[in-house]
Design an enzyme around this catalytic site. Structure first.
Site, PDB file in Angstrom:
ATOM      1  N   SER A 155     -36.935  76.712   5.725  1.00  0.00           N
ATOM      2  CA  SER A 155     -38.101  77.189   6.022  1.00  0.00           C
ATOM      3  C   SER A 155     -37.761  78.801   6.445  1.00  0.00           C
ATOM      4  O   SER A 155     -36.725  78.833   7.089  1.00  0.00           O
ATOM      5  CB  SER A 155     -38.969  76.514   7.172  1.00  0.00           C
ATOM      6  N   TYR A 168     -41.006  72.467  15.409  1.00  0.00           N
ATOM      7  CA  TYR A 168     -40.863  72.729  13.889  1.00  0.00           C
ATOM      8  C   TYR A 168     -39.630  73.866  13.797  1.00  0.00           C
ATOM      9  O   TYR A 168     -38.583  73.745  13.076  1.00  0.00           O
ATOM     10  CB  TYR A 168     -42.015  73.184  12.961  1.00  0.00           C
TER      11      TYR A 168
END
Length: 263
Positions: A155, A168
């Site tokens: 990511s 996250y």
């Protein structure tokens, strides 16, 4: 926890297919679905897994190669072991693991986020990726010919955090460390490990970005999105490199998103 449930896209109980075999985690929607379809179109046989049976079955039905759908919680060690057993029972080997399964949390201040949400995110994003990589290493070492490839879904949060995203972001930074450590460890076994960092691929999870999401300066602004099939092409490129070549890290992102610099 219950054992994973399995279905196949074709009835081949009496055959042992040959060819390239992939496992795609989080394969029912979004990036995982697009990558599963692209790999299948390129001739990969596959086990596609996730938590929602109906979505996995839909993906398997759309694939053009043989695909087995398995319901799995990647944070559960026994289910990960059963996943890889299902793959080798059906296909005899594993050549590629796309470590894609992941989740996020609500964008709230860290002191307002329940501890259970942190634990769940770490369980799927980091522990789940490690468990799957661990099982892949074991299988890729013992199969003949040995070796294989692992692609971890990082990511752009592995590079730059978004506001109120500590679980996250922390797990995606950890994925970078995991990728580098496993890439080093895999050298002696013909196991190649790389990472793809993805920014704003269009999917149900990123839909709010088209209307407005929080920015570091406190504003709410819309962000550009890119076609998820472009991510699938990037993953397929990494997957089909020769064994002596690796993309250690790749960033593929919507052009114009606020990642590179100011504005």
């Amino acid at each position: 926890m219950s054992e994973p449930e399995e279905t196949a896209a074709a009835d081949t109980a009496d055959t042992r297919p040959s060819g390239r075999v992939a496992i795609v985690t989080g394969g029912g929607t979004g990036i995982g679905r697009a990558c599963a379809l692209a790999l299948s179109e390129a001739g990969w046989q596959m086990v596609v897994c996730g938590r929602r049976r109906e979505l996995l079955d839909e993906v398997a039905e759309q694939c053009t190669s043989e695909v087995v759908a398995v319901t799995v919680d990647v944070s559960a060690p026994e289910q990960v072991d059963a996943l890889f057993a299902a793959a080798t029972d059906r296909f005899g080997r594993v050549d590629l693991l796309f470590n894609n399964a992941g989740m996020g949390t609500r964008p709230v201040p860290v002191d307002e986020l329940p501890i259970a949400d942190w634990m769940a995110t770490v369980g799927v994003n980091l522990t789940g990726s490690w468990l799957c990589a661990r099982a892949a290493f074991a299988q890729m070492k013992r199969q003949r010919p040995s070796g294989g490839r692992i692609i971890n879904n990082g990511s752009v949060s592995a590079q730059t955090p978004r506001p109120h995203s500590s679980p996250y972001t922390a797990t995606k930074h950890a994925i970078t460390g995991l990728t580098k450590a496993l890439s080093l460890e895999g050298r002696d076994h013909g196991i190649t490990v790389g990472q793809i960092d993805i920014g704003n691929a269009e999917s149900p999870l990123t839909a709010p970005m088209a209307t407005g999401v929080p920015q570091a300066d406190g504003s709410i602004r819309a962000e550009p999105l890119m076609d998820v099939d472009d991510v699938a092409r990037a993953v397929l490129y990494m997957a089909e490199l020769p064994a002596d070549t690796n993309v250690l890290t790749m960033t593929v992102m919507a052009n114009g998103m606020p990642l590179v610099g100011r504005g």
